[in-house]
Design an enzyme around this catalytic site. Structure first.
Site, PDB file in Angstrom:
ATOM      1  CB  THR A  17      -0.929  -0.029   1.236  1.00 14.38           C
ATOM      2  OG1 THR A  17      -1.842  -1.108   1.051  1.00 14.38           O
ATOM      3  CG2 THR A  17      -1.709   1.248   1.410  1.00 14.38           C
ATOM      4  CB  SER A  64       2.792  -8.014   1.132  1.00 15.50           C
ATOM      5  OG  SER A  64       1.865  -7.853   2.172  1.00 15.50           O
ATOM      6  CB  THR A  97       0.803  -3.485   6.394  1.00 14.31           C
ATOM      7  OG1 THR A  97      -0.513  -3.538   5.843  1.00 14.31           O
ATOM      8  CG2 THR A  97       1.395  -2.095   6.250  1.00 14.31           C
ATOM      9  CG  ASP A  98      -2.364  -7.389   3.831  1.00 16.08           C
ATOM     10  OD1 ASP A  98      -2.643  -6.498   4.655  1.00 16.08           O
ATOM     11  OD2 ASP A  98      -3.055  -7.609   2.813  1.00 16.08           O
TER      12      ASP A  98
HETATM   13  C1  SIN Z   1      -0.162  -5.342   1.022  1.00 15.17           C
HETATM   14  O1  SIN Z   1       0.094  -5.968   2.052  1.00 15.17           O
HETATM   15  O2  SIN Z   1       0.570  -5.356   0.022  1.00 15.17           O
HETATM   16  C2  SIN Z   1      -1.437  -4.561   0.907  1.00 15.17           C
HETATM   17  C3  SIN Z   1      -1.902  -4.010   2.211  1.00 15.17           C
HETATM   18  C4  SIN Z   1      -0.954  -3.023   2.829  1.00 15.17           C
HETATM   19  O3  SIN Z   1       0.165  -2.793   2.427  1.00 15.17           O
HETATM   20  O4  SIN Z   1      -1.416  -2.409   3.840  1.00 15.17           O
END
Ligand code: SIN
Length: 333
Positions: A17, A64, A97-98
């Protein structure tokens, strides 16, 4: 500011993100992660030039949730190279973040060196009103440039908090305050633009890790099985059929095993498959709890969450299949 003596920080971008974009500034969901390149991320934060001499590399540009071991291996190999590069003082990795906590923990165990490695991400896409990515990136670079970050293992910086990869975990699916370091791992903060370290992690990592510097290209299959009402062991059978060499059982409470799945797990252990008891509960420690499980050779996962227990078990299985030795590894890492 005198700029020619600034620390040299390498930014390795992988997507997420923080590099995501949407059609409108108020669109905070349903956007596309991993669309912007590392130079755009750096260009959006001119203040980086006052903190460090930064350079970027694009290693991937993905959401991710689609992470694979191949990206972990690529990141670890690049970080291991950069540890030996006299022109690099620290590394920042931008990541979705995932699954950020998993990549952070993998690198915590597999990179040999004491230069700071800091993972960061964002909860709002780069195009959003009040996007959190630029400040997270600035804070991550400040942390990687801070001498106190050396030797602390891989770090996660999100929302002004510095956390140990060993403990950092995503606890909110949408808030900017998306991560917590449960139950011990908040190591410091970035406040008033300054980095403050207040704690250290005791578990083995980076330079003291037996898995560091090995540049893995494949790891044994380990599946996570999440218990629930009416758990009947069907996923244990499926994991064995798929060739799992290890199973992390995300049990209820203190790693409790449903009686419907118990015999299937005992049979798996008897066939030489490592079984780690972990928990669905977000805080606490899984300890030996039942003589039958001890006799079967089940390993207690301590306070590693299931997704991190899986990583440690994958690495540990490259060294040993002996349950007692595996338990020792879980106790030390
Ligand atoms: C991801 O993990 O690539 C999408 C969600 C995020 O980064 O918060």
């Amino acid at each position: 500011m005198q700029r020619n003596n600034l620390p040299k920080i390498k930014i390795l971008a992988t997507g997420g993100t923080i590099a995501g974009s949407a059609e409108a500034a108020d669109k905070l969901t349903g956007y596309t992660a991993g669309t912007m390149g590392v130079e755009s991320l750096i260009g959006a934060v001119p203040q980086l030039a006052d903190v460090a001499e930064v350079s970027g590399e694009q290693l991937a540009n993905i959401d991710s949730c689609d992470i694979t071991g191949d990206l972990w291996f690529k990141l670890a190999a690049r970080c291991n190279e950069l540890m030996a590069d006299a022109n690099v003082d620290g590394i920042v990795i931008t990541h979705g973040t995932d699954t950020l906590e998993e990549t952070a923990y993998f690198l915590n165990l597999t990179v040999k060196g004491d230069k700071p490695i800091v993972l960061t991400g964002a909860m709002r896409p780069a195009t959003a009103i009040s996007a959190d990515g630029p400040l997270d990136l600035l804070n991550a670079v400040k942390t990687a440039a801070c001498p106190d970050a050396r030797g602390q293992g891989v770090l996660v910086v999100m929302n002004d908090i510095i956390m140990a990869a060993r403990y950092a975990t995503k606890t909110s699916a949408f808030k900017v305050e998306a991560f917590q370091a449960q139950p011990y791992g908040q190591l410091g903060t970035i406040a008033g633009g300054r980095v403050y370290f207040e704690a250290q992690v005791k578990q083995r990592h980076t330079v003291q890790s037996a898995f560091a510097g090995k540049n893995y290209t494949a790891l044994p299959r380990v599946d996570i099985i999440y218990t629930h009402c009416d758990d009947d062991g069907v996923f244990v059978e499926a994991a064995l059929k798929a060739g799992a060499q290890g199973i992390v059982y995300a049990g209820s409470g203190m790693g409790s095993i449903h009686k419907g799945a118990e015999q299937a797990l005992i049979n798996a252990a008897a066939q030489g498959v490592a079984v780690v008891r972990s928990t669905r509960v977000s805080e606490g420690r899984v300890l030996p709890a039942n003589p039958k499980w001890d006799a079967a050779g089940f390993i207690s996962g301590g306070n590693l969450n299931p997704q991190k227990a899986r990583i440690l078990l994958q690495l540990a299985l490259t060294e040993t299949k002996d349950p007692a030795k595996l338990q020792q590894i879980f106790d030390e890492y």
